[in-house]
Design a protein around this motif. Structure first.
Motif: not given
Length: 132
Positions: A48-59, A116-120, A123-130
């Motif tokens: 799903h994450r790869s599909a989101e990135a692909l969609s964000q690059f293509v659309l 795409t970078a912003n979303k990544d 997500m990493h900050l959200r995980d890091a700060f739980q």
């Protein structure tokens, strides 16, 4: 009056063309990628994450041939307000590929890579700060 005779008057049809460009373009850039991603993941078998990135690059790039004519018509109506419709359409046809290419160059960094970078990063900050 160092730089001319004041602000130019932009005709309402030019604003309408730019509004149409922005509505269609922003829908494809911000709204459609998360809606399309599950279908892309299902159809291709990618995550799903790869599909989101692909969609964000293509659309955002795929919509440019659709919105570029609105962009051109807005400028033509502003700078050639008395031009005949046939002249406007001839100019759009003649310059469309150049305008689309320029818009691809302008759209790719912020709306493909940046989104795409912003979303990544989020997500990493959200995980890091739980965070939820």
């Amino acid at each position: 009056r160092l730089f001319g005779g004041g602000a130019p008057i932009v005709p309402p049809p030019a604003f309408a063309a730019w509004a149409a460009r922005d509505i269609v373009g922003m829908t494809a850039i911000f709204t459609l990628p998360p809606l399309v991603a599950p279908r892309v993941a299902e159809a291709t078998g990618i995550s799903h994450r790869s599909a989101e990135a692909l969609s964000q690059f293509v659309l955002p790039l795929a919509v440019q041939p659709i919105v570029a004519p609105f962009h051109q018509v807005g400028y033509l109506l502003s700078f050639k307000p008395n031009a005949a419709p046939s002249e406007l359409f001839a100019s759009v046809r003649r310059e469309l590929s150049n305008v689309v290419a320029a818009r691809w160059v302008r759209i790719f960094p912020p709306y493909c890579v940046g989104a795409t970078a912003n979303k990544d990063i989020r997500m990493h900050l959200r995980d890091a700060f739980q965070l939820p």
